[in-house]
Write a protein that holds these residues in place. Structure first.
Motif, PDB file in Angstrom:
ATOM      1  N   VAL A  58       3.007   4.505   7.177  1.00  0.00           N
ATOM      2  CA  VAL A  58       1.984   4.123   8.148  1.00  0.00           C
ATOM      3  C   VAL A  58       1.551   5.377   8.909  1.00  0.00           C
ATOM      4  O   VAL A  58       2.387   6.171   9.334  1.00  0.00           O
ATOM      5  N   SER A  82       0.861  -1.194   0.000  1.00  0.00           N
ATOM      6  CA  SER A  82       0.000   0.000   0.000  1.00  0.00           C
ATOM      7  C   SER A  82       0.888   1.232   0.000  1.00  0.00           C
ATOM      8  O   SER A  82       2.061   1.179   0.393  1.00  0.00           O
ATOM      9  N   LEU A 103      -0.913   3.010   4.980  1.00  0.00           N
ATOM     10  CA  LEU A 103      -1.639   2.106   5.865  1.00  0.00           C
ATOM     11  C   LEU A 103      -2.044   2.898   7.109  1.00  0.00           C
ATOM     12  O   LEU A 103      -1.190   3.408   7.832  1.00  0.00           O
ATOM     13  N   ALA A 139       3.820  -1.414   3.433  1.00  0.00           N
ATOM     14  CA  ALA A 139       3.382  -0.014   3.373  1.00  0.00           C
ATOM     15  C   ALA A 139       4.554   0.939   3.126  1.00  0.00           C
ATOM     16  O   ALA A 139       5.633   0.764   3.701  1.00  0.00           O
ATOM     17  N   TYR A 182       1.527  -6.536   6.347  1.00  0.00           N
ATOM     18  CA  TYR A 182       0.948  -5.249   5.945  1.00  0.00           C
ATOM     19  C   TYR A 182       1.852  -4.078   6.329  1.00  0.00           C
ATOM     20  O   TYR A 182       1.963  -3.110   5.577  1.00  0.00           O
TER      21      TYR A 182
END
Length: 283
Positions: free
Chosen positions: A190, A129, A132, A187, A183
């Motif tokens: 964050v 991502s 996040l 990222a 995850y």
């Protein structure tokens, strides 16, 4: 719940001997055989069997519990606190209750990151991502303003927390603890609004850059300003985000500093030192 093996291995550098037993083992037999200088319970999800409660109450050895009470204070945790002389909590808000118990010493002491789970590594594309977000979506909050702004236009945004369903442009993920590390590692940035010192350290242990919403917990554990980029409102977050999204080298430097701080200043060895100091050296 801390990683018992990691904590036990680090504790062995600080004391003469460490014996780890399970909740169901006969505590009275172990106390009689080994005559320890400290009884330390890790976690707070389950109450002791009745025979072990009797053994705890009868023992004159200092007794401490390192609670896993990061969210709410449960009935089990309230009952456990009554059995111990020293109480270490994950949640600074719980100190009000613990400090009200007669004859108890209580301190805020977050668990160290579980480095078997949280460490820097490459992950599959499905975990990737641009941003996040960690935290619950609430009206009139920084995250509410963030969700309705254009700050993340064109970026892939994932969210972890309750209440995110109305924000259709974000990907709300379900996860287990093992997957969270994936995850984090996937990222670019964050945004941490959890107020959880442990979760902040877990992200840092993955070597990932993060913005952190200021919270009372952070006043007790001051990681260097260059390692964690803090914000108090949407304006501060927006200005910092625009700068750091365009400066990848600055993000890497900040994340590396945070990783170093967690490794050397907030390991189980360091947290174990603090725990033992509270019990054996402080008046």
């Amino acid at each position: 719940m801390p990683n018992v093996r990691l904590f036990k291995d680090q504790l062995r550098h600080l004391v003469k001997e460490v014996l780890a037993i399970k909740l169901q083992h006969n505590l009275a037999e172990y106390l009689a055989q080994y005559q320890p200088d400290l009884i330390l319970a890790l976690g707070s999800e389950t109450m002791f069997p009745e025979e072990n409660i009797t053994a705890l109450k009868a023992s004159k050895v200092p007794k401490a519990v390192w609670m896993a009470d990061a969210t709410c204070l449960t009935r089990t945790e309230r009952n456990l606190a009554l059995l111990f002389d020293y109480i270490f909590t994950q949640n600074i808000a719980n100190l009000i209750y613990y400090q009200g118990l007669r004859g108890k010493e209580s301190s805020f002491l977050p668990y160290a990151p579980d480095t078997d789970l949280y460490y820097p590594r490459r992950v599959e594309n499905r975990y990737h991502s641009d941003v996040l977000i960690l935290g619950h979506f609430q009206m009139n909050s920084v995250l509410h303003t963030l969700a309705h702004s254009e700050l993340f236009h064109g970026l892939k945004v994932m969210t972890v927390g309750s209440g995110w369903e109305p924000t259709k442009d974000f990907i709300d993920i379900t996860h287990d603890k093992k997957e969270m590390s994936n995850y984090y590692n996937g990222a670019r940035i964050v945004i941490n609004c959890t107020g959880s010192m442990q979760q902040i350290m877990e992200v840092s242990a993955c070597g990932v850059f993060q913005f952190v919403e200021d919270h009372p917990h952070l006043q007790c554990y001051r990681i260097a300003e260059e390692a964690l980029i803090r914000f108090q409102n949407f304006k501060e977050l927006s200005e910092s985000f625009k700068y750091y999204i365009a400066h990848s080298d600055e993000r890497r430097i900040s994340a590396s500093r945070a990783l170093k701080e967690v490794k050397y200043n907030y390991s189980y060895l360091q947290q174990g030192k603090l725990l033992l100091r509270k019990i054996f050296t402080e008046p």
